[in-house]
Design an enzyme around this catalytic site. Structure first.
Site, short mmCIF file in Angstrom:
data_model
loop_
_atom_site.label_atom_id
_atom_site.label_comp_id
_atom_site.label_asym_id
_atom_site.label_seq_id
_atom_site.Cartn_x
_atom_site.Cartn_y
_atom_site.Cartn_z
N ARG A 65 41.67 -23.77 -40.65
CA ARG A 65 41.02 -24.75 -40.01
C ARG A 65 41.49 -24.50 -38.52
O ARG A 65 40.49 -24.58 -37.64
CB ARG A 65 41.43 -26.30 -40.39
N HIS A 69 39.03 -23.84 -35.40
CA HIS A 69 38.57 -24.69 -34.44
C HIS A 69 39.20 -23.90 -33.09
O HIS A 69 38.93 -24.42 -31.98
CB HIS A 69 39.70 -26.01 -34.47
N ASN A 94 40.08 -32.26 -33.60
CA ASN A 94 41.25 -31.75 -33.87
C ASN A 94 42.58 -32.77 -34.13
O ASN A 94 43.75 -32.16 -34.45
CB ASN A 94 41.71 -30.82 -32.18
N HIS A 190 36.55 -24.17 -46.99
CA HIS A 190 36.71 -25.49 -47.56
C HIS A 190 37.10 -25.27 -49.29
O HIS A 190 37.02 -26.19 -49.82
CB HIS A 190 35.45 -26.15 -47.42
C1 HEM Z 1 29.70 -26.07 -39.71
C2 HEM Z 1 30.93 -26.02 -39.99
C3 HEM Z 1 32.06 -26.80 -40.22
C4 HEM Z 1 32.24 -28.07 -40.45
C5 HEM Z 1 31.20 -29.21 -39.83
C6 HEM Z 1 33.61 -28.62 -40.78
C7 HEM Z 1 33.84 -29.88 -40.97
C8 HEM Z 1 35.36 -30.22 -41.43
C9 HEM Z 1 35.53 -31.46 -41.73
C10 HEM Z 1 34.98 -32.74 -41.18
C11 HEM Z 1 36.85 -31.46 -42.25
C12 HEM Z 1 37.83 -32.54 -42.65
C13 HEM Z 1 38.67 -33.22 -41.48
C14 HEM Z 1 39.37 -34.17 -41.94
O1 HEM Z 1 38.99 -35.00 -42.91
O2 HEM Z 1 40.52 -34.69 -41.32
C15 HEM Z 1 37.20 -30.10 -42.50
C16 HEM Z 1 38.33 -29.65 -43.07
C17 HEM Z 1 38.64 -28.32 -43.29
N1 HEM Z 1 38.09 -27.27 -42.65
FE1 HEM Z 1 35.96 -27.31 -41.74
N2 HEM Z 1 34.26 -27.40 -41.13
C18 HEM Z 1 33.42 -26.46 -40.98
C19 HEM Z 1 33.78 -25.19 -40.80
C20 HEM Z 1 35.00 -24.46 -41.28
C21 HEM Z 1 35.34 -23.21 -41.27
C22 HEM Z 1 34.61 -22.13 -40.87
C23 HEM Z 1 36.62 -23.13 -41.70
C24 HEM Z 1 37.54 -22.02 -41.98
C25 HEM Z 1 37.24 -20.55 -42.13
C26 HEM Z 1 36.83 -24.69 -42.18
C27 HEM Z 1 38.20 -24.78 -42.61
C28 HEM Z 1 38.54 -26.16 -43.03
C29 HEM Z 1 39.72 -26.36 -43.97
C30 HEM Z 1 40.61 -25.56 -44.38
C31 HEM Z 1 39.68 -27.70 -43.93
C32 HEM Z 1 40.75 -28.53 -44.59
C33 HEM Z 1 41.85 -29.08 -43.52
C34 HEM Z 1 43.10 -29.83 -44.26
O3 HEM Z 1 43.38 -29.63 -45.53
O4 HEM Z 1 44.01 -30.52 -43.47
N3 HEM Z 1 35.95 -25.28 -41.77
N4 HEM Z 1 36.19 -29.32 -42.01
#
Ligand code: HEM
Length: 323
Positions: A65, A69, A94, A190
């Site tokens: 993430r 970001h 963030n 994800h």
């Molecule tokens: C349209 C693109 C994306 C959107 C809208 C999005 C949105 C989100 C949201 C809302 C969360 C949860 C945050 C929370 O509950 O605090 C999340 C978690 C996460 N995102 Fe994305 N994301 C996107 C693309 C990506 C990409 C490209 C990656 C990595 C290559 C990524 C990796 C992650 C990971 C690993 C988590 C889990 C984080 C944790 O466990 O703390 N995301 N994302």
């Protein structure tokens, strides 16, 4: 001067100018070889990531993430790491990013080996790679040679929201030089980690003001999430795995299989499986073993977004501050 000698000099000048031999100003595989005395920079980074991973497997989610970001806001320049009021770190998307302490630990280790050589931007990329491999991904090389940025503003951190539509998301990725295929692969990030109930409560209880759950969500899954994870009137914002719980710390293609069963958690994740332009990609990744290799390639591509190289930016002494 003989013509052949002159043309040899001209060719040599062009080669130097374009950086063909030294690849100056470009990312390179093995960039730090020979730049840190006899020390192996990538091995130093890997050792620190390994030791964290075995005590905290969530670090793979944190790093993936963080890379996304960082790279999506002013390019992969470690601007997300800078402390202070109104920096990117303080922007709402963030606030739940973590793992900054691991980057500090790696930075301390590489500074000890060779001060002022290894950028914070490269540390994010190499550490993410190491964590992905430890979490079940395939080994891969990353290009390095990034320099660190000097500007970090929360106002610039307009990351895509979880309810973004597929066409809007394609546009957002296209603006960073990434195509729809890259986007579906990268959302495969994800495959690990969690979100929070606050992001999906409307899908579970009141989809678009209907008073009913999102009809695109598997009804059995809705019940499980309602009763076991996100009770309607809970006072805590619980975590929800983005992939099936048994697979939520593994880099694998189960995330896409889950989408085909309408068990996507974030709206954008589920939308990938319903939009005509991306459904075929989800099917391809769910039904073949292509994901690990292609995910690595997409990460390398993400890591090249708007990078600073050559004499641009700086090598920060402390990843949390500009020099
Ligand atoms: C349209 C693109 C994306 C959107 C809208 C999005 C949105 C989100 C949201 C809302 C969360 C949860 C945050 C929370 O509950 O605090 C999340 C978690 C996460 N995102 Fe994305 N994301 C996107 C693309 C990506 C990409 C490209 C990656 C990595 C290559 C990524 C990796 C992650 C990971 C690993 C988590 C889990 C984080 C944790 O466990 O703390 N995301 N994302």
């Amino acid at each position: 001067m003989k013509l052949s000698k002159l043309s040899a000099i001209i060719v040599a000048l062009i080669v130097v100018d374009l950086g063909i031999l030294g690849c100056q100003g470009q990312l390179q595989y093995g960039y730090y070889k020979g730049k840190c005395g006899t020390k192996d920079v990538e091995a130093i980074i890997q050792a620190v990531v390994r030791s964290r991973f075995f005590s905290d497997r969530k670090i793979v989610a944190a790093l993936l993430r963080m890379q996304f970001h960082d790279c999506f806001v002013k390019g992969c320049d470690a601007s997300i790491l800078i402390d202070g009021p109104f920096t990117e770190k303080t922007a709402p998307p963030n606030l739940s990013v973590f793992g900054y302490d691991l980057i500090d630990q790696i930075k301390a280790a590489v500074e000890l080996a060779c001060p002022g050589v290894v950028s914070c931007a490269d540390i994010i990329i190499a550490a993410t790679r190491d964590a992905v491999v430890l979490a079940g991904g395939l080994p891969f090389q990353v290009q390095l040679g990034r320099r660190d940025g000097t500007v970090s503003l929360a106002s610039l951190a307009n990351l895509p929201p979880p309810d973004i539509s597929v066409p809007q998301s394609i546009q957002a990725f296209q603006s960073k030089g990434l195509n729809a295929f890259d986007m579906v692969l990268l959302l495969g990030g994800h495959t690990v980690g969690v979100t929070h109930c606050s992001f999906i409560k409307n899908r579970l209880y009141d989809y678009r003001g209907s008073g009913k759950p999102d009809p695109t969500m598997n009804p059995i899954y809705v019940q499980i999430l309602r009763y076991m994870v996100c009770p309607r009137f809970s006072t805590t914002d619980n975590s929800v795995f983005l992939d099936d719980p048994w697979s939520a710390l593994r880099v694998d293609n189960n995330f896409y299989k889950q989408l085909l069963q309408n068990k996507g958690i974030l709206p954008i994740d589920q939308a990938l499986a319903s939009d005509w332009s991306t459904r075929w990609i989800v099917q391809l990744l769910a039904n073949t073993n292509l994901f690990p290799r292609l995910f690595n390639q997409a990460l390398v591509k993400l890591g090249a977004v708007q990078v600073l190289t050559g004499n641009q930016g700086q090598i920060r002494k402390n990843c949390r501050r500009v020099n």
